[in-house]
Design a protein around this motif. Structure first.
Motif, short mmCIF file in Angstrom:
data_model
loop_
_atom_site.label_atom_id
_atom_site.label_comp_id
_atom_site.label_asym_id
_atom_site.label_seq_id
_atom_site.Cartn_x
_atom_site.Cartn_y
_atom_site.Cartn_z
N GLU A 84 0.84 -1.19 0.00
CA GLU A 84 0.00 0.00 0.00
C GLU A 84 0.88 1.24 0.00
OE1 GLU A 84 -3.92 -1.85 2.31
OE2 GLU A 84 -2.71 -0.29 3.29
N VAL A 85 0.44 2.23 -0.75
CA VAL A 85 1.16 3.49 -0.86
C VAL A 85 0.29 4.60 -0.30
CG1 VAL A 85 2.35 5.10 -2.40
CG2 VAL A 85 2.30 2.65 -2.94
N SER A 86 0.89 5.45 0.53
CA SER A 86 0.15 6.59 1.09
C SER A 86 1.11 7.73 1.34
CB SER A 86 -0.54 6.19 2.41
OG SER A 86 0.39 5.66 3.33
N GLY A 87 0.58 8.94 1.34
CA GLY A 87 1.37 10.11 1.66
C GLY A 87 2.21 10.63 0.50
N GLU A 88 2.88 11.73 0.76
CA GLU A 88 3.77 12.36 -0.22
C GLU A 88 5.08 12.73 0.48
OE1 GLU A 88 3.26 12.58 -3.36
OE2 GLU A 88 1.18 11.86 -3.34
N GLY A 89 6.14 12.75 -0.30
CA GLY A 89 7.44 13.12 0.23
C GLY A 89 8.49 12.09 -0.16
N ASP A 90 9.62 12.09 0.55
CA ASP A 90 10.67 11.13 0.27
C ASP A 90 10.16 9.71 0.55
OD1 ASP A 90 12.44 13.16 -0.39
OD2 ASP A 90 13.21 13.33 1.66
N PRO A 91 10.59 8.74 -0.24
CA PRO A 91 10.07 7.37 -0.08
C PRO A 91 10.55 6.71 1.21
CG PRO A 91 11.81 7.42 -1.73
CD PRO A 91 11.51 8.85 -1.39
N LEU A 92 9.64 6.01 1.86
CA LEU A 92 9.91 5.30 3.10
C LEU A 92 9.20 3.96 3.03
CD1 LEU A 92 10.86 5.05 6.07
CD2 LEU A 92 8.81 6.33 6.73
N HIS A 141 5.97 11.62 4.41
CA HIS A 141 6.71 10.72 3.52
C HIS A 141 5.74 10.01 2.58
CE1 HIS A 141 10.32 11.06 6.09
NE2 HIS A 141 9.45 11.05 7.09
N ARG A 142 6.29 9.56 1.47
CA ARG A 142 5.53 8.64 0.60
C ARG A 142 5.83 7.24 1.11
NH1 ARG A 142 2.39 8.90 -3.57
NH2 ARG A 142 2.27 7.26 -5.16
N VAL A 143 4.89 6.66 1.79
CA VAL A 143 5.10 5.39 2.49
C VAL A 143 4.69 4.22 1.61
CG1 VAL A 143 4.39 3.98 4.46
CG2 VAL A 143 4.83 6.42 4.77
N TYR A 144 5.59 3.27 1.50
CA TYR A 144 5.33 2.00 0.83
C TYR A 144 5.31 0.93 1.91
CZ TYR A 144 6.60 4.39 -3.52
OH TYR A 144 6.66 5.27 -4.58
N ALA A 145 4.12 0.49 2.32
CA ALA A 145 3.98 -0.54 3.35
C ALA A 145 3.85 -1.90 2.65
CB ALA A 145 2.76 -0.27 4.22
N LEU A 146 4.74 -2.81 2.98
CA LEU A 146 4.79 -4.11 2.31
C LEU A 146 4.22 -5.21 3.21
CD1 LEU A 146 6.78 -2.41 0.63
CD2 LEU A 146 8.31 -4.39 0.57
N GLU A 147 3.69 -6.25 2.56
CA GLU A 147 3.38 -7.49 3.26
C GLU A 147 4.32 -8.57 2.73
OE1 GLU A 147 -1.20 -6.68 4.68
OE2 GLU A 147 -0.92 -7.89 2.86
N LEU A 148 5.12 -9.13 3.62
CA LEU A 148 6.20 -10.02 3.25
C LEU A 148 5.69 -11.43 2.94
CD1 LEU A 148 8.70 -8.73 5.94
CD2 LEU A 148 8.74 -8.22 3.48
#
Length: 290
Positions: free
Chosen positions: A41-49, A73-80
């Motif tokens: 999931e991607v949320s927010g804006e800014g430097d990638p985190l 931040h532009r957050v990239y939340a991963l599910e492993l």
């Protein structure tokens, strides 16, 4: 006799984050990574985190820290692998494999470099990303990470040989798994792999010593890792100097959360954010002689 419930595997039973995640308006998607369909999931804006969850967890169980970080931040939340909505594959779950998955994910979505925030298993995965793919990591925030199995608390080390698949099947997070999983019946296989992960060799002192990536180590004073282990990691990264001497502080940092167990770390988003954001921005508290 009360059963000892391992810290790495009870987190999902304690946390919920639905409304908070909704506020950040995340956009979910899937991408093929090393033979699996990885959900993110991607949320927010800014430097990638990039945000990496703990064992048995998923994006929702990471709680309110994700939308908090998405404010700047532009957050990239991963599910492993095998967690949440990401499919499992015929491969052991190891920290090295998961780290390579994160690097492959970055290639797949066009991220050349990013900051990483990992919690528990995700923190140790983040450490391996920095070790194996240093060119992809700007800064790493590692909440409850270990670099050596000898750093785990004696109570936890004593429990590992007692772990069986059966003892986890009736725990609440088993039902949570079935709500999201691509294979609702795949929980026993995931447990088997995660128990095997606890037995994987882990002795990375020289790799940590060689890191040039700045690391913020976050630990609880009642964590599954010992305080001595977190301090040792900090020293390997150049920490432990005296300030107020005119010399610059080390790039890495150590934060110890008071009255905080392993599972309580992720449940304090405001406190976490107060440490994480200044670190990612490169801000340091001003002393009398600054």
């Amino acid at each position: 006799m009360r059963m000892f419930r391992p810290a790495f595997i009870i987190v999902a039973t304690l946390l919920a984050a639905g409304p908070a995640l909704a506020e950040a308006q995340p956009v979910g998607d899937r991408v093929e990574v090393n033979g699996m369909q990885m959900y993110y999931e991607v949320s927010g804006e800014g430097d990638p985190l990039i945000v990496l969850h703990g064992a048995y967890m998923n994006i929702p169980s990471m709680g309110a820290i994700i939308p908090k970080l998405a404010e700047t931040h532009r957050v990239y939340a991963l599910e492993l692998q095998g967690h949440g909505r990401t499919t499992d594959i015929d491969r052991p779950i190891t920290y090295q494999n998961l780290a390579d998955d994160v690097a492959a994910f970055m290639d797949a979505v066009g991220l050349e470099k990013a900051d990483l925030f990992g919690y528990s298993m995700g923190a140790t995965v983040g450490l391996q990303v920095a070790i194996r793919h240093p060119e992809k990591v700007n800064k790493l925030v590692a909440a409850s990470a270990s670099y050596d199995a000898e750093g785990w608390h004696p109570d936890y080390k004593a429990f590992i040989p007692q772990m069986t698949v059966e003892m986890f099947l009736d725990m609440p997070f088993a039902e949570e798994y079935r709500k999201l999983a691509a294979d609702p019946e795949g929980f026993p296989a995931l447990v088997e792999k995660l128990i095997a992960l606890e037995h994987e060799p882990m002795a990375w002192e020289e790799d940590v010593r060689a890191l040039e990536t700045p690391v913020l180590i976050i630990t609880g004073d009642a964590d599954v890792t010992t305080l001595e282990h977190s301090v040792a990691m900090f020293r390997l990264l150049g920490g432990g100097v005296m300030g107020d001497t005119g010399k610059p502080l080390p790039a890495s940092r150590l934060a110890v959360l008071p009255a905080t167990s392993h599972t309580a770390i992720i449940n304090q988003p405001d406190l976490l954010h107060a440490f994480i954001e200044p670190f990612l921005k490169g801000e340091t508290p001003k002393g009398m002689f600054d």
